[in-house]
Design a protein around this motif. Structure first.
Motif, short mmCIF file in Angstrom:
data_model
loop_
_atom_site.label_atom_id
_atom_site.label_comp_id
_atom_site.label_asym_id
_atom_site.label_seq_id
_atom_site.Cartn_x
_atom_site.Cartn_y
_atom_site.Cartn_z
N VAL A 48 -7.95 28.23 19.14
CA VAL A 48 -8.47 27.70 20.40
C VAL A 48 -9.14 26.37 20.06
O VAL A 48 -10.11 26.34 19.31
CB VAL A 48 -9.46 28.68 21.05
N ARG A 49 -8.60 25.31 20.63
CA ARG A 49 -9.06 23.96 20.28
C ARG A 49 -9.93 23.35 21.37
O ARG A 49 -9.88 23.74 22.52
CB ARG A 49 -7.86 23.07 19.98
N ARG A 50 -10.69 22.36 20.97
CA ARG A 50 -11.59 21.67 21.88
C ARG A 50 -10.84 20.78 22.86
O ARG A 50 -11.32 20.52 23.96
CB ARG A 50 -12.56 20.82 21.06
N GLY A 51 -9.65 20.35 22.50
CA GLY A 51 -8.84 19.50 23.36
C GLY A 51 -7.36 19.82 23.18
O GLY A 51 -6.98 20.60 22.30
N PRO A 52 -6.50 19.20 24.00
CA PRO A 52 -5.07 19.54 24.01
C PRO A 52 -4.23 18.80 22.97
O PRO A 52 -3.31 18.06 23.31
CB PRO A 52 -4.65 19.17 25.43
N ARG A 57 -10.59 19.68 17.15
CA ARG A 57 -11.22 20.71 16.32
C ARG A 57 -10.92 22.12 16.84
O ARG A 57 -10.87 22.34 18.05
CB ARG A 57 -12.73 20.47 16.35
N ILE A 58 -10.74 23.07 15.93
CA ILE A 58 -10.59 24.48 16.29
C ILE A 58 -11.98 25.05 16.49
O ILE A 58 -12.80 25.02 15.56
CB ILE A 58 -9.83 25.26 15.19
N ASP A 59 -12.25 25.55 17.68
CA ASP A 59 -13.57 26.14 17.96
C ASP A 59 -13.64 27.60 17.53
O ASP A 59 -14.66 28.06 17.07
CB ASP A 59 -13.91 26.03 19.45
N TRP A 60 -12.56 28.33 17.70
CA TRP A 60 -12.47 29.73 17.25
C TRP A 60 -11.02 30.16 17.29
O TRP A 60 -10.15 29.40 17.69
CB TRP A 60 -13.34 30.69 18.06
N VAL A 61 -10.79 31.41 16.88
CA VAL A 61 -9.43 31.94 16.82
C VAL A 61 -9.39 33.25 17.58
O VAL A 61 -10.21 34.14 17.33
CB VAL A 61 -9.00 32.18 15.35
N VAL A 87 -15.20 32.14 28.29
CA VAL A 87 -15.14 31.25 27.14
C VAL A 87 -13.69 30.89 26.89
O VAL A 87 -12.81 31.72 27.05
CB VAL A 87 -15.73 31.96 25.90
N GLY A 88 -13.44 29.65 26.50
CA GLY A 88 -12.06 29.28 26.27
C GLY A 88 -11.92 27.94 25.62
O GLY A 88 -12.86 27.39 25.05
N GLY A 89 -10.73 27.41 25.75
CA GLY A 89 -10.39 26.13 25.17
C GLY A 89 -8.90 25.91 25.36
O GLY A 89 -8.27 26.53 26.21
#
Length: 167
Positions: A48-52, A57-61, A87-89
């Protein structure tokens, strides 16, 4: 002249507020499918990334295959998603599936043989169980999980719209 400009600006602002509050269905610019909409994780693991893009950056998995997610935006091959906690991304579309699943929001939720609280109980599902979504009627959805099938109240599930009907 200043009064006309002020009135014009106020009218434009009011029109913008009413347009933003209108219940018109949005569609994704890439897929032309409704937004928001529910999907599930196809992969057993997904960044799950901060942008497309891959440069963000990967915020979490996410580490749960079949987890239901809500798509809220699209950009190229990327989808902005939210989980049940809001929560997402951004996730690459190849990690997502159109197969519908839900998360049980009540511990020991009973599955009934028919969409009726008085119908015989087929099974009970623990809080957090992911189930495959079947038919949905007003107030009830048919679920499959762990070899069991039955109907559950829609308001005890996350991953299906309150007014959503499915055949």
């Amino acid at each position: 002249m200043k009064q006309l400009l002020r009135r014009g600006c106020a009218a434009v602002l009011l029109c913008g507020l009413f347009a933003a509050a209108s219940p018109a269905t949005q569609t994704g610019k890439v897929t032309n499918l409704p937004l928001p909409r529910f999907v599930s994780m196809k992969a057993s693991e997904g960044n799950v990334r901060r942008g497309p893009s891959l440069t963000h950056r990967i915020d979490w998995v996410y580490k749960r295959r079949d987890m239901p997610l809500r798509i809220t935006a699209e950009h190229g091959h990327w989808r902005r998603v939210e989980d049940r906690d809001g929560v997402g991304g951004w996730v690459h579309y190849s990690l997502l599936s159109g197969v519908r699943t839900v998360i049980v929001e009540q511990d020991m939720l009973t599955l009934h043989q028919r969409p009726d609280h008085q119908a015989p109980v087929a099974a009970a599902l623990e809080l957090g169980v992911i189930a495959r979504l079947g038919k949905c009627e007003p107030g009830w959805c048919q679920l499959r999980s762990g070899g069991y099938r039955g109907w559950a109240p829609k308001d005890k599930l996350w991953g299906v719209g309150a007014d959503e009907l499915r055949d």
